[in-house]
Design an enzyme around this catalytic site. Sequence first.
Site, mmCIF file in Angstrom:
data_model
loop_
_atom_site.group_PDB
_atom_site.id
_atom_site.type_symbol
_atom_site.label_atom_id
_atom_site.label_comp_id
_atom_site.label_asym_id
_atom_site.label_seq_id
_atom_site.Cartn_x
_atom_site.Cartn_y
_atom_site.Cartn_z
ATOM 1 N N GLY A 116 51.253 34.409 40.994
ATOM 2 C CA GLY A 116 49.517 34.389 41.158
ATOM 3 C C GLY A 116 49.409 32.960 40.186
ATOM 4 O O GLY A 116 48.196 32.810 39.464
ATOM 5 N N ALA A 117 50.540 31.865 40.065
ATOM 6 C CA ALA A 117 49.757 30.605 39.030
ATOM 7 C C ALA A 117 48.823 29.524 39.536
ATOM 8 O O ALA A 117 49.045 29.155 38.297
ATOM 9 C CB ALA A 117 51.525 30.409 38.717
ATOM 10 N N TYR A 130 42.746 48.974 41.864
ATOM 11 C CA TYR A 130 42.080 48.397 40.961
ATOM 12 C C TYR A 130 42.353 48.763 39.397
ATOM 13 O O TYR A 130 43.746 48.478 38.708
ATOM 14 C CB TYR A 130 41.146 47.043 41.149
ATOM 15 C CG TYR A 130 41.761 46.111 39.338
ATOM 16 C CD1 TYR A 130 42.413 45.061 39.761
ATOM 17 C CD2 TYR A 130 40.636 46.624 38.816
ATOM 18 C CE1 TYR A 130 42.403 44.138 39.469
ATOM 19 C CE2 TYR A 130 41.340 45.213 37.977
ATOM 20 C CZ TYR A 130 41.659 44.483 38.252
ATOM 21 O OH TYR A 130 41.611 42.566 37.271
ATOM 22 N N LYS A 174 46.776 48.734 37.397
ATOM 23 C CA LYS A 174 46.670 48.250 36.154
ATOM 24 C C LYS A 174 46.557 49.015 34.919
ATOM 25 O O LYS A 174 47.744 48.737 34.070
ATOM 26 C CB LYS A 174 45.023 47.379 35.781
ATOM 27 C CG LYS A 174 44.296 46.044 36.863
ATOM 28 C CD LYS A 174 45.721 45.146 36.353
ATOM 29 C CE LYS A 174 45.496 44.235 37.149
ATOM 30 N NZ LYS A 174 46.645 43.634 37.101
ATOM 31 N N ILE A 204 37.188 37.251 31.890
ATOM 32 C CA ILE A 204 37.829 35.430 31.843
ATOM 33 C C ILE A 204 37.144 35.476 32.734
ATOM 34 O O ILE A 204 37.034 35.361 33.454
ATOM 35 C CB ILE A 204 39.589 35.750 31.520
ATOM 36 C CG1 ILE A 204 40.093 36.496 30.750
ATOM 37 C CG2 ILE A 204 39.904 34.668 31.304
ATOM 38 C CD1 ILE A 204 39.719 36.294 29.126
HETATM 39 P P1 NAP Z 1 42.780 34.955 40.745
HETATM 40 O O1 NAP Z 1 42.256 33.958 40.071
HETATM 41 O O2 NAP Z 1 41.829 35.290 41.758
HETATM 42 O O3 NAP Z 1 44.121 34.729 40.414
HETATM 43 C C1 NAP Z 1 44.912 36.524 40.728
HETATM 44 C C2 NAP Z 1 46.007 35.494 41.844
HETATM 45 O O4 NAP Z 1 46.720 37.102 42.363
HETATM 46 C C3 NAP Z 1 45.615 34.842 42.583
HETATM 47 O O5 NAP Z 1 46.234 33.795 42.588
HETATM 48 C C4 NAP Z 1 46.582 35.305 44.460
HETATM 49 O O6 NAP Z 1 46.999 34.620 45.221
HETATM 50 C C5 NAP Z 1 47.667 36.133 43.217
HETATM 51 N N1 NAP Z 1 48.063 37.038 44.685
HETATM 52 C C6 NAP Z 1 47.094 37.925 44.978
HETATM 53 N N2 NAP Z 1 47.364 38.680 45.923
HETATM 54 C C7 NAP Z 1 48.555 38.737 46.041
HETATM 55 C C8 NAP Z 1 49.887 39.257 46.540
HETATM 56 N N3 NAP Z 1 49.396 40.474 48.093
HETATM 57 N N4 NAP Z 1 51.158 38.323 46.681
HETATM 58 C C9 NAP Z 1 50.985 37.443 45.681
HETATM 59 N N5 NAP Z 1 49.850 37.014 45.427
HETATM 60 C C10 NAP Z 1 48.700 37.834 45.317
HETATM 61 O O7 NAP Z 1 42.646 35.781 39.350
HETATM 62 P P2 NAP Z 1 42.700 35.774 37.470
HETATM 63 O O8 NAP Z 1 41.795 36.488 36.789
HETATM 64 O O9 NAP Z 1 42.888 34.689 37.185
HETATM 65 O O10 NAP Z 1 44.020 37.254 37.193
HETATM 66 C C11 NAP Z 1 44.908 36.805 37.351
HETATM 67 C C12 NAP Z 1 45.594 38.210 36.844
HETATM 68 O O11 NAP Z 1 44.961 38.944 35.108
HETATM 69 C C13 NAP Z 1 45.346 39.414 37.649
HETATM 70 O O12 NAP Z 1 46.493 40.339 37.473
HETATM 71 C C14 NAP Z 1 43.827 40.191 37.066
HETATM 72 O O13 NAP Z 1 44.134 41.130 37.873
HETATM 73 C C15 NAP Z 1 43.884 39.830 35.369
HETATM 74 N N6 NAP Z 1 42.867 40.385 34.604
HETATM 75 C C16 NAP Z 1 41.534 39.229 35.358
HETATM 76 C C17 NAP Z 1 40.882 39.192 34.697
HETATM 77 C C18 NAP Z 1 39.659 38.508 34.743
HETATM 78 O O14 NAP Z 1 38.463 38.613 34.249
HETATM 79 N N7 NAP Z 1 39.426 37.123 34.916
HETATM 80 C C19 NAP Z 1 40.776 40.372 33.880
HETATM 81 C C20 NAP Z 1 41.844 41.318 33.252
HETATM 82 C C21 NAP Z 1 43.131 40.614 34.093
HETATM 83 P P3 NAP Z 1 47.282 32.974 45.887
HETATM 84 O O15 NAP Z 1 45.552 32.505 45.388
HETATM 85 O O16 NAP Z 1 47.931 31.804 46.139
HETATM 86 O O17 NAP Z 1 46.578 34.113 47.274
#
Ligand code: NAP
Length: 242
Positions: free
Chosen positions: A11-12, A150, A154, A183
Site C-alpha cells: 500500500g505504498a 476494521y 487491526k 494521521i
Molecule cells: P491509504 O492512503 O488509504 O493507504 C492504504 C493503502 O492500502 C492504499 O495505498 C491501498 O492501495 C492499499 N490497499 C487497500 N486495499 C488493498 C488490497 N486489497 N490489496 C492491496 N493494497 C490495498 O491510508 P493510510 O492512512 O496511509 O493507511 C496506511 C495504513 O495505516 C493502513 O493499514 C491503515 O489502516 C493504517 N492506519 C492509518 C491511520 C490514519 O489515521 N490514516 C490510523 C491508523 C492506522 P491502492 O491505493 O494502490 O489501491
Amino acid sequence: MSERAVALVTGAATGIGAACCRRLAAEGLRIAVHYRSSEEKAQKLLAELPDAFGLRADLADSDQVDALVKELKQQAGRVDVLVNNAGYNINGPMLTMNLGQYDAVAGLARGTWYLSKLVLRRFMFRKGSGRIINISSVVGHTGNAGQVPYTMVKAALDAFTKSLSQELAGREILVNSVAPGFIETEMTEELPEDIKQAILARIPQGRMGTPEEVAEVVAFLATCAGYVNGSVIHVNGGMYGG
Ligand code: NAP
C-alpha cells in the site's frame, strides 16, 4: 541479485506507505513499492526513489500475491524488510453492514498473512534474517464505533505480531507493530468535519500526526532496534499508551 537490502512496503503509493518508502530509501534501502489501484501515484513515487521498482497486486487475491513474490524474486532476488502497511476500511454501523463489506475488510488481513508467509520463506531460506513491521491502529486497542470489522482486523494484526515473533524466536527475524493514532492521510481526509473535531478533542497533543512521524518509527524498527521484538509501538499524540 540486489546488493542493497530490500524493503517491500505494501500500500505504498499513498499516505503512510509512501512516507515509509521515502524514509527507508533515505536510510539506504532499495524499495519495492507495492500498490493496487494507485498506479499513477506509485509511478510518481518510483521516479523519486533511486533504483526502486513497482509491484502491483490485490492482496486479497492469493494468486496475485503469488505473482507479486515471484516478481520480487526476479527484480531483487532478496527481501530484508516487509512493511505490511496496506489497509482497508468501510465505516458503518454493524447492523447495516453485509458479509461482502466484512469480507472486503478481512480479505486484506488474509492476504497480509499469506504475503508474510511467502516473504518469510525468503528470509529463512536465503538469509535467515529480516524484519516484519505491521501497521495496525490505535482503534484495534480502544475500539471505535462504526468500525467493527476494521478494529477486529487491526487487533488481529497485533496478535499476529506477537504470535509470529514468538514462533520465530531464536532466529534473526524480528516482528513488530506500529499502531498509528489519527494521521493526516486520504483515509482521514474523507472524515466529516464534526467527526474530525471529535477526534482532535481526544488527542492530548491537539493535532493529528503526519505520515512522516509514523515512518520514522518504522525506519527505527527496520534499521536499528535489534532487541525490540513482538512489540506494539503506539504513535498517537498521547491518546493511548497501551
Ligand atoms: P491509504 O492512503 O488509504 O493507504 C492504504 C493503502 O492500502 C492504499 O495505498 C491501498 O492501495 C492499499 N490497499 C487497500 N486495499 C488493498 C488490497 N486489497 N490489496 C492491496 N493494497 C490495498 O491510508 P493510510 O492512512 O496511509 O493507511 C496506511 C495504513 O495505516 C493502513 O493499514 C491503515 O489502516 C493504517 N492506519 C492509518 C491511520 C490514519 O489515521 N490514516 C490510523 C491508523 C492506522 P491502492 O491505493 O494502490 O489501491
